[in-house]
Design a protein around this motif. Structure first.
Motif: not given
Length: 392
Positions: A72-81, A276-289
């Motif tokens: 999922x992170x790769x699909x978002x274009x993440x460069x470093x994990x 700052x855990x709790x913000x925005x607290x969106x599941x990674x699979x639902x995180x978009x551009x």
């Protein structure tokens, strides 16, 4: 006679080329994460008094789920994990997780307390494709605040020197109840003796906020800066962020947490950062551009006194991207008042290739050809704007 390059040297230059491509791509576009911290393990084998990022009971996240999150992170274009925790070396399939990161051509790093390192474990990290490892050492001798001590870890550092094919950074800390601030200087000197990169951090409170340095802590910090040999990015970071933090002064900057920097907890939720855990607290699979673009400019009230250096360092790339000349001047200020900026040679070279002329004059043929070749080398595409800007 010319000696054949060693495996360690070859991997060193390969890492530098990947890092250069990462920076170039981050400068060209703002619509993807530069760095994501991902947590496979909340449990830790230590109990440092100042830390709020661990527990003693959690099971590891399943390997299948970790691989899904990396996809999922790769699909978002993440460069470093970066794999952190808890203690990531406790995860039974850490090597498989690292290989999955590298399979996407993403830079793979870990933050560890170092306790579980052995020569055999270091060789496994080499084979898994690890590119950077950081250990934060808090004191020379263990105490009630922290067991991450040089006395315990020094042999591990020697093993890393002998066996590690990846970059190694040793972070010393000041403030926050550390009983002997002079220990940070001893730790820095030992890391320099071993040829490692070094950083020094100011310990934050449980909200990631500033605890300014006092008398002896400040003296030790200044002495460390005079002795250490920081990398290019660390030198710029000291100029822009760290000097204010050590004096208890706020920084003016736009935090890119939730956009250019993501923190994915063990439950798979995207947060601004570990503090700052709790913000925005969106599941990674639902995180978009769209989420990335929204958080790029969202004001975070914790930003002025934030000490989370990973988020600062990512923001530095966007400062250069948005206003390259002014940002470079701030990152590498003149050595004397009124003098020219103190650009390192690599910065001068890249500026001459990529930045437009300050007077707006169109570049000549030689400059255009050089820029084109450099962009091809970094895997970039031309746009109708400066190479450091994308089509907004």
């Amino acid at each position: 006679m010319r000696l054949a390059p060693t495996r360690k040297n070859i991997r060193f230059y390969q890492r530098r080329m990947r890092q250069a491509r990462m920076v170039a791509r981050a400068l060209q576009s703002k619509h993807h994460p530069v760095l994501a911290h991902i947590i496979p393990m909340r449990r830790c084998n230590l109990s440092c008094a100042y830390c709020n990022e661990y527990d003693k009971v959690s099971a590891p996240v399943s390997t299948q789920e970790m691989l899904r999150r990396i996809d999922l992170l790769a699909r978002l274009g993440t460069q470093i994990i970066t794999i952190s925790g808890g203690e990531p070396l406790l995860h039974p399939d850490l090597d498989e997780i690292l290989r999955a990161i590298r399979s996407h051509d993403i830079i793979a790093t870990i933050i560890t307390n170092g306790y579980l390192l052995t020569p055999e474990r270091i060789e496994r990290l080499n084979k898994a494709g690890l590119e950077h490892l950081q250990i934060s050492i808090d004191n020379v001798n263990p105490d009630d605040v922290s067991k991450k001590s040089l006395k315990v870890l020094d042999k591990k550092l020697e093993w890393l020197k002998e066996h590690g094919d990846f970059d190694i950074n040793i972070n010393s800390v000041l403030g926050g109840g550390i009983a002997h601030p002079e220990d940070a200087l001893t730790i820095t000197r030992r890391a320099l003796d071993l040829g490692f990169e070094t950083t020094v951090g100011v310990i934050h409170d449980h909200g990631g906020q500033l605890q300014p340095l006092r008398g002896e802590e400040r003296r030790v910090y200044d002495q460390i800066l005079s002795e250490r040999r920081p990398g290019l990015f660390a030198f710029a970071y000291d100029n822009l962020f760290h000097k204010n933090l050590t004096m208890g002064q706020p920084n003016e900057w736009q935090c890119g947490a939730g956009s250019r920097y993501l923190y994915i907890c063990e439950d798979g939720l995207v947060h601004y950062c570990s503090q700052q855990r709790g913000y925005p607290a969106i599941p990674l699979e639902k995180y978009t551009v769209e989420d990335i673009d929204r958080e790029y400019s969202t004001k975070k009230p914790c930003a002025p006194f934030c000490t989370v250096s990973c988020v600062h360092r990512v923001a530095m790339l966007d400062m250069i991207r948005n206003d390259p000349r002014d940002s470079l001047f701030r990152l590498f200020p003149p050595l004397t008042p009124g003098g020219p900026p103190s650009y390192p040679p690599i910065v001068r070279a890249l500026s001459s290739i990529f930045l437009p002329e300050p007077n707006g004059k169109p570049p000549g043929l030689a400059r255009r050809l050089t820029t084109g070749m450099a962009m091809r080398a970094f895997g970039l595409k031309r746009t109708d704007k400066s190479p450091l800007r994308d089509n907004l």
